[in-house]
Design an enzyme around this catalytic site. Sequence first.
Site, PDB file in Angstrom:
ATOM      1  N   GLY A   1      -7.996   2.521   8.856  1.00 61.60           N
ATOM      2  CA  GLY A   1      -7.493   1.410   9.657  1.00 61.60           C
ATOM      3  C   GLY A   1      -5.995   1.314   9.757  1.00 61.60           C
ATOM      4  O   GLY A   1      -5.472   0.587  10.597  1.00 61.60           O
ATOM      5  N   SER A   2      -5.266   2.017   8.892  1.00 64.26           N
ATOM      6  CA  SER A   2      -3.806   1.951   8.923  1.00 64.26           C
ATOM      7  C   SER A   2      -3.219   3.253   8.418  1.00 64.26           C
ATOM      8  O   SER A   2      -3.918   4.095   7.846  1.00 64.26           O
ATOM      9  CB  SER A   2      -3.294   0.779   8.069  1.00 64.26           C
ATOM     10  OG  SER A   2      -3.584   0.994   6.695  1.00 64.26           O
ATOM     11  N   THR A   3      -1.918   3.428   8.628  1.00 67.98           N
ATOM     12  CA  THR A   3      -1.225   4.617   8.131  1.00 67.98           C
ATOM     13  C   THR A   3       0.137   4.186   7.602  1.00 67.98           C
ATOM     14  O   THR A   3       0.741   3.229   8.118  1.00 67.98           O
ATOM     15  CB  THR A   3      -1.077   5.682   9.234  1.00 67.98           C
ATOM     16  OG1 THR A   3      -0.482   6.858   8.671  1.00 67.98           O
ATOM     17  CG2 THR A   3      -0.222   5.200  10.386  1.00 67.98           C
TER      18      THR A   3
ATOM     19  N   GLU B   1       0.828  -1.200   0.000  1.00 69.06           N
ATOM     20  CA  GLU B   1       0.000   0.000   0.000  1.00 69.06           C
ATOM     21  C   GLU B   1       0.870   1.261   0.000  1.00 69.06           C
ATOM     22  O   GLU B   1       0.622   2.211  -0.745  1.00 69.06           O
ATOM     23  CB  GLU B   1      -0.919  -0.019   1.226  1.00 69.06           C
ATOM     24  CG  GLU B   1      -2.014   1.029   1.202  1.00 69.06           C
ATOM     25  CD  GLU B   1      -2.983   0.875   2.358  1.00 69.06           C
ATOM     26  OE1 GLU B   1      -3.772   1.819   2.583  1.00 69.06           O
ATOM     27  OE2 GLU B   1      -2.967  -0.177   3.035  1.00 69.06           O
TER      28      GLU B   1
END
Length: 432
Positions: free
Chosen positions: A206-208, A175
């Site tokens: 939900g994520s970074t 990603e």
Amino acid sequence: MRRARLAGGLVSGGVLLAYLLVLRHHYSSGPPGAAAARPLPQRQRSHRPGLQYGVMFDAGSTGTRVHVFKFQMKSRAAPSLQQETFSSIQPGLSSYADDPEKCSSGILALLDLARSSIPSSMWSRTPVVLKATAGLRLLPGDKAGQLLDTVRALFQKSPFMSTEDSVSIMTGQDEGISAWVTVNFLTGGLQGPGSGTVGILDLGGGSTQITFSPPDQKSVQMSNDVLLSFQMFNITHTVYTHSYLGLGLMSTRLDVLGGGHSAGGSRELVSPCLAPGYVGSWAHGEAVYRVRGQTAGTGTGTGTVYQACVSRVETVLDGTVRRTSPLDGLDFYAFSYYYDRAVDLRLVDEQLGGTVRVSDYTAAAQTVCSSLSSSPPVSPFLCLDLVYISVLLQQLGFLPDQQLKLARTIGDVETSWALGAALQYLQTLNPP
């Protein structure tokens, strides 16, 4: 005699033609209602000079988005992007974990948009791909698998080119790299040596992710972080990338509110990051929470709410974020919730984006949190979100005066990982 030979030749030719038709029917037919399997295109087809379309589904934690790309392919150079068509639906794919079939109507609607955006003559050689991110990464494997199988079946019945690997869960590293490819493709950073690249910061639900090409690779290697090398358009790039699963804005909001370890369902959450006396509800995933601020009087006084919220966020993040250095002097693009919250504060124009400093988020957090009692913001969570963003950036290693370029689009193209993933996928159809 000549006529006999001619007649014999015609009969033989007719038998051969009939045989070939029988073979064609046998291999193209299937059970009633089944979609005919479509083999991968010839490897050289995707990169022949000419037009090439690609359909990329971004299945995020808060929604599913479709990007339809139109490329002008070139034989020995990076393709040029001619057009992007974009649309999205809510909620995210993971919201259908207990009833996967319910996701079908939304996926079909986005497939219809793709069909209407691409000439029918191009459908069979247009790859359709869905990559899921943190929302599905956080699900149990069997539930995530059932959702992917449902989408895979819909893709196989579509007129587009689809294979088993067309539907998958992407890793956090993928990603980050795909987002890096997107931004640097749009800013010209992938043109060749000396063109200069920029780093990216992506804050999802939900994520970074943080991804950049360090000017001094040894300094990053000494910090025990891993550098990844990959090829794009016959050029090797080496980047540092790290993805933090569970540190997206919505996942962290849940942790800061105290619901990160709940068993699901509705429950009451109390947080110093909300206005004293505030009572409301918040839906996250499959649960609806009753949320409220601390008892009136606990968080009064200028700066008290801010300090209490900072303390709470730092406790949640304790030991989870890797400080990466040096970051000063590097250009970074930030998007997703970094962009949205800056727009909420009118720090940048909603359409044009702009530039902010890390200290701008900190100053805004102090202002919003200290005025919760007298003039509550439109969103009751704005204080919490801003504190989290400012603390996260500092823990990643950004200095207060570091500038970040905020952009939802570059050249009218979405600054998400989708374009980078589409370019990488097309490259696999015809590797260098």
